[in-house]
Design an enzyme around this catalytic site. Structure first.
Site, short mmCIF file in Angstrom:
data_model
loop_
_atom_site.label_atom_id
_atom_site.label_comp_id
_atom_site.label_asym_id
_atom_site.label_seq_id
_atom_site.Cartn_x
_atom_site.Cartn_y
_atom_site.Cartn_z
CE LYS A 285 -3.92 -1.91 2.64
NZ LYS A 285 -4.98 -1.68 1.65
NE ARG A 359 -11.08 -9.71 -2.03
CZ ARG A 359 -11.37 -8.78 -2.95
NH1 ARG A 359 -11.70 -9.14 -4.18
NH2 ARG A 359 -11.37 -7.51 -2.63
N1 BES Z 1 -8.20 -3.81 4.50
C1 BES Z 1 -8.36 -3.35 3.16
C2 BES Z 1 -9.65 -2.59 2.93
C3 BES Z 1 -9.79 -1.27 3.64
C4 BES Z 1 -9.48 -0.09 2.98
C5 BES Z 1 -10.28 -1.20 4.92
C6 BES Z 1 -9.64 1.11 3.63
C7 BES Z 1 -10.44 0.01 5.57
C8 BES Z 1 -10.12 1.17 4.92
C9 BES Z 1 -8.36 -4.55 2.20
O1 BES Z 1 -7.59 -5.63 2.58
C10 BES Z 1 -7.83 -4.07 0.91
O2 BES Z 1 -6.68 -3.77 0.83
N2 BES Z 1 -8.69 -4.03 -0.09
C11 BES Z 1 -8.33 -3.60 -1.39
C12 BES Z 1 -8.89 -4.59 -2.38
C13 BES Z 1 -8.34 -4.47 -3.74
C14 BES Z 1 -6.87 -4.79 -3.74
C15 BES Z 1 -9.09 -5.41 -4.66
C16 BES Z 1 -8.92 -2.22 -1.61
O3 BES Z 1 -10.01 -1.94 -1.10
O4 BES Z 1 -8.27 -1.41 -2.25
MN MN Z 2 -5.59 -5.48 1.89
#
Ligand code: BES
Ligand code: MN
Ligand code: ZN
Length: 504
Positions: A285, A359
């Protein structure tokens, strides 16, 4: 802050302040006629004159210092006409939290709220009592576990107790139970908040599992814990892949609350995403805001909060909780984009994005739950997608559920306890996003509709005959600004909905 009960009417009550909630334009004489008769100074106190009852308005009114009730806090509820039950309770929660915090700021040790002044606000008076107690305690809660004692000591001290004041010679058992329920719910939410605010260096998957074991021990529940070895041996290839890059081992925690006589009952099964830190893994990230991912175990924290409440309230229902705990880190051992894993359900998944890890742990936990039990209801709670926050904003959760009865129930219960859910679809068209040339399907796809494709990914692992709901709490579980009765950070969202679902 403790909870106290006082009976016998205004002449017998004693507290540093009596708190009264007033709707906009409402006269004190109408709102608390019973009080006005016995606390004579209240009506003649000049301070009441300019009180309007606006939402968020608080006035402190002083009486003779020697009087056992020598102060009143008038708290505005705003205009209540045409509000739904949930909206009225929202106003009550806000007013109660404000009152408690004002008492603390004034340095008061005790305050009381007349039951009669709460019962008049809605026909479900016991619910008003429960919400008032719960909100006062949540409003006072501070995120100060990682502040040094000198910092903590410079902050004002909480009131010692909050009193529930009854007119009758004895406090009605139903009122007592409602108030105690509010107290237990607040403690359960606070447990979840504290966990989800804990930095990842202080809360590894192993630590989260020991917190679960503590809750279980406290309430005589069973708690089983699987480590990396068992997760791999059981065949949870997706779960194991997420944890591969971390020196902190994963844990699958299984809690069971089963009151005697309920051993054979089809259980309510609740599954929580417990990523103690989500760096994104190899698909790392961006730095800005990455720290918030210490709260990526908010789903698992909500499950543990539920179990704290089940124990305290001795809920007469069999409930099983699974916490899928892992740390998502980049490392030489990490899972790579393009890797294919075999899930517990046998389906082969291509991990095209290591940041879509929630997931992956959930699909194996969901499959495990259905292999081992036949759930009467299956609910998962997860901070799953940023897309859900984009869709609904950061104080509403996404509700994915194709069982109309369960969906409506969760939405209705959420409104009552102040945890709003809005339905999003689980249509198979979103499955197109997850096409893979190599494996059965991929763990991620196009950005558009990201919350829904995540839901549909999970749907591949749930038997169609099982009433299942997926709650995406990415927005409301962790907020970056202060909200009603909660400072910025973890909110404990979903704990109260789960408790209501277990009680219903
Ligand atoms: N934990 C994150 C989602 C999240 C984002 C929670 C912001 C709280 C605040 C999750 O694991 C994630 O990284 N999701 C990605 C999915 C994508 C890579 C398909 C996302 O939401 O960008
Ligand atoms: Mn994630
Ligand atoms: Zn995540």
């Amino acid at each position: 802050m403790d909870l106290r009960f006082q009976a016998g009417g205004p002449e017998a009550w004693s507290a540093d302040a009596v708190v009264l909630f007033l709707a906009e334009g409402e006269k004190l004489e109408q709102a608390a006629s019973d009080l006005v008769d016995s606390i004579a100074w209240l009506t003649i106190a000049p301070g009441t004159r300019d009180f309007r009852g606006k939402k968020g308005e608080v006035s402190v009114i002083y009486g003779p210092p020697a009087h056992p009730l020598s102060r009143a806090l008038l708290v505005g509820l705003g205009n209540l006409s045409e509000l739904t039950k949930g909206e009225i309770l929202d106003r009550v929660r806000e007013a109660s939290g404000l009152a408690a915090v004002r008492c603390r700021d004034l340095g008061l040790e005790t305050f009381g709220i007349p039951v009669s002044s709460l019962f008049r606000l809605h026909e479900d008076g016991e619910r008003v009592v429960e919400e008032t107690v719960c909100a006062a305690m949540l409003g006072l809660w501070r995120n100060n576990r990682f502040k040094s004692s000198s910092t903590r000591e410079s902050e004002p001290v909480d009131p010692r107790w909050m009193g529930i004041l009854a007119h009758e010679d004895a406090v009605d058992d139903k009122v007592r139970t409602a108030a105690r329920r509010g107290e237990s719910c607040a403690e359960a939410v606070i447990l979840a908040r504290n966990l989800a605010n804990t930095p990842a260096n202080h809360l590894t998957p192993e630590d989260l599992a020991s917190e679960a074991a503590k809750v279980a021990r406290r309430h005589g529940m069973s708690c089983e814990v699987f480590g990396r070895k068992e997760i791999i041996e059981l065949g949870m290839g997706a779960f194991a892949a997420v944890a591969a890059g971390s020196v902190n081992e994963p844990r699958l925690v299984i809690l069971e609350h089963v009151p005697s006589g309920h051993e054979e009952e089809a259980p309510l099964v609740v599954v929580g995403k417990g990523i103690t830190f989500d760096s994104g893994g190899i698909c790392i990230k961006p730095a800005a805001g990455m720290w918030e991912m210490k709260g990526d175990m908010g789903g698992a924290a909500a499950v543990l909060g539920l179990f704290e409440a089940l124990g305290q309230l001795d809920v007469q229902r069999r409930v099983i909780g699974l916490m899928a705990c892992a740390e998502n880190m980049p490392d030489a051992h990490s899972v790579r984009p393009g890797d294919v894993v075999t899930t517990l359900a046998g389906k082969m998944v291509e991990i095209v994005n290591t940041d879509a890890e929630g997931r992956l742990v959930l699909c194996d936990a969901l499959a495990y739950a259905q292999k081992r039990w036949t759930p009467s209801m299956l609910v998962d709670v997860a901070t799953l997608t940023g897309a859900c926050v984009v869709a609904l904003g950061d104080d509403v959760a996404g509700l994915f559920c194709q069982d109309a009865t369960l969906a409506q129930r969760i939405k209705d219960l959420g409104e009552i306890v102040g945890e709003p859910y809005w339905p999003l679809p689980l249509w198979d068209r979103y499955f197109e996003n997850l096409k893979s040339e190599t494996a059965d399907f991929a763990n991620s796809g196009a950005r558009a509709g990201g919350a829904c494709s995540a839901g549909v990914f999970l749907k591949q692992f749930v038997k169609p005959e099982i009433p299942w709901a997926h709650l995406d709490v990415a927005g409301p579980a962790f907020v970056t600004r202060k909200i009603v009765n909660c400072p910025a950070g973890a909110t404990g969202f979903a704990v109260r909905t789960l408790v209501e679902l277990a009680l219903a």
